[in-house]
Write an enzyme that holds these catalytic residues in place. Structure first.
Site, PDB file in Angstrom:
ATOM      1  N   SER A 144       0.836  -1.196   0.000  1.00  0.00           N
ATOM      2  CA  SER A 144       0.000   0.000   0.000  1.00  0.00           C
ATOM      3  C   SER A 144       0.873   1.249   0.000  1.00  0.00           C
ATOM      4  O   SER A 144       1.693   1.429  -0.896  1.00  0.00           O
ATOM      5  CB  SER A 144      -0.977  -0.049   1.184  1.00  0.00           C
ATOM      6  OG  SER A 144      -2.004   0.897   1.040  1.00  0.00           O
ATOM      7  N   GLU A 239      -9.614  -3.213  -6.779  1.00  0.00           N
ATOM      8  CA  GLU A 239      -9.182  -2.120  -5.910  1.00  0.00           C
ATOM      9  C   GLU A 239      -8.993  -0.839  -6.707  1.00  0.00           C
ATOM     10  O   GLU A 239      -8.608  -0.855  -7.875  1.00  0.00           O
ATOM     11  CB  GLU A 239      -7.919  -2.472  -5.141  1.00  0.00           C
ATOM     12  CG  GLU A 239      -6.719  -2.904  -5.945  1.00  0.00           C
ATOM     13  CD  GLU A 239      -5.496  -3.087  -5.038  1.00  0.00           C
ATOM     14  OE1 GLU A 239      -5.133  -2.115  -4.349  1.00  0.00           O
ATOM     15  OE2 GLU A 239      -4.933  -4.183  -5.017  1.00  0.00           O
ATOM     16  N   HIS A 269      -7.481  -5.050  -2.047  1.00  0.00           N
ATOM     17  CA  HIS A 269      -6.249  -4.361  -1.699  1.00  0.00           C
ATOM     18  C   HIS A 269      -5.420  -5.174  -0.705  1.00  0.00           C
ATOM     19  O   HIS A 269      -5.936  -5.663   0.296  1.00  0.00           O
ATOM     20  CB  HIS A 269      -6.621  -3.007  -1.093  1.00  0.00           C
ATOM     21  CG  HIS A 269      -5.473  -2.111  -0.799  1.00  0.00           C
ATOM     22  ND1 HIS A 269      -4.696  -1.554  -1.781  1.00  0.00           N
ATOM     23  CD2 HIS A 269      -4.966  -1.660   0.379  1.00  0.00           C
ATOM     24  CE1 HIS A 269      -3.769  -0.794  -1.234  1.00  0.00           C
ATOM     25  NE2 HIS A 269      -3.913  -0.847   0.083  1.00  0.00           N
TER      26      HIS A 269
END
Length: 300
Positions: A144, A239, A269
């Site tokens: 991320s 995502e 995600h």
């Protein structure tokens, strides 16, 4: 493909999806509660250390390690998260590769906006080099926001005339602070946990009014990746950050960089965090990431 596992995880994540504005404290507490549910393999050891001038978590295999080092950057939208919340991912990579890993506790926004966290990660990398770790035996990995840091830390290292790591692995990386990817809206219904408004909110905390149109903030849009090491970008098809990876992969290809864009259908995600039995695709993806690292990190 494990359709039922994916459906169960989608339903679980939607219970964590924000329904309105949340305070920074609520974001941090909620994220920790979610990540505490992830499986951490038992065949690793952890120890707190200082790397550069920041705390870090040193993760090593229980058995004799192989020669190789992973510098890991945790996720959390630049606002929340820690080496402990990312331990399931870091430990899985250590378990599957036999390498040691260092996970950096970089400073977070809004208390410390850009470039504070980036400076911490570059300092950690410099510290490992100063300790004698060879860049040919070192890889960056992250998820991320931390996946974004794998790329921007490499850019910052190149700008500082430091040698680049041997490989970069990014799980669902955040690579575009301009939020201009088509998937930001096209995938919003499919994404079980993120909304465009949510990532715009945390992104604004990180930017603190700064222009996002810079390579160190939006490498998927603005970075020159010439000379970069081999890249593995793993992302779920469900995502809103999907196009962060697809566009960076195109930039890498155009710059003559070896790049693998690894998209898993129907996955959310950072789905890799569900390794260890909850999601078959997560284990398979981490197997591919571990293979990539072992192919590119050389003992020395």
């Amino acid at each position: 493909m494990s359709k039922q596992q994916l459906a169960d995880i989608d339903a679980m994540l939607r219970r964590f999806r924000p329904t309105g504005p949340r305070s920074v404290a609520e974001l941090r507490t909620g994220f920790k509660a979610l990540m505490d549910t992830m499986t951490v393999p038992e065949n690793v050891h952890t120890a707190p250390v200082i790397l550069g001038d920041r705390p870090a978590l040193h993760v090593t295999p229980a058995d004799a390690p192989r020669r190789g080092t992973i510098l890991y950057f945790h996720g959390g939208g630049f606002v929340f998260g820690s080496p402990e919340t990312a331990l399931s991912l870091t430990a899985q990579l250590v378990s599957k590769t036999g390498f040691e890993a260092y996970s950096v506790d970089y400073r977070l926004a809004p208390e410390h906006p850009f470039p504070a966290g980036l400076e911490d990660n570059l300092s950690a990398y410099r510290a490992l080099l100063d300790q004698g770790v060879s860049p040919s035996s070192l890889g960056f990995a992250g998820d991320s926001a931390g996946g974004g840091y794998t790329v921007t830390t490499a850019l910052a290292a190149r700008d500082a005339d430091l040698p680049l790591p041997a490989a970069i692995v990014a799980f669902s990386p955040g690579l575009d602070a301009t939020r201009t990817g088509e998937s930001m809206t096209a995938k919003e219904d499919a994404d079980p946990i993120f909304t465009r408004d949510a990532v715009m909110s945390t992104g604004a905390m990180y930017l603190a009014g700064q222009d996002p149109n810079r390579p160190l903030l939006s490498p998927a849009v603005h970075a020159d990746l010439t000379g970069f090491p081999p890249l593995l970008l793993q992302v779920g098809a469900n995502e809103i950050l999907l196009d962060d990876s697809t566009r960076l992969a195109a930039r890498a290809r155009d710059a003559g960089v070896d790049v693998i864009l690894d998209v898993t259908a129907d996955a959310p995600h950072v789905f890799q965090a569900f390794a260890g039995g909850a999601l078959d695709e997560a284990d398979h993806a981490l197997d591919r990431a571990a293979l990539f690292l072992t192919q590119h990190l050389r003992a020395g």
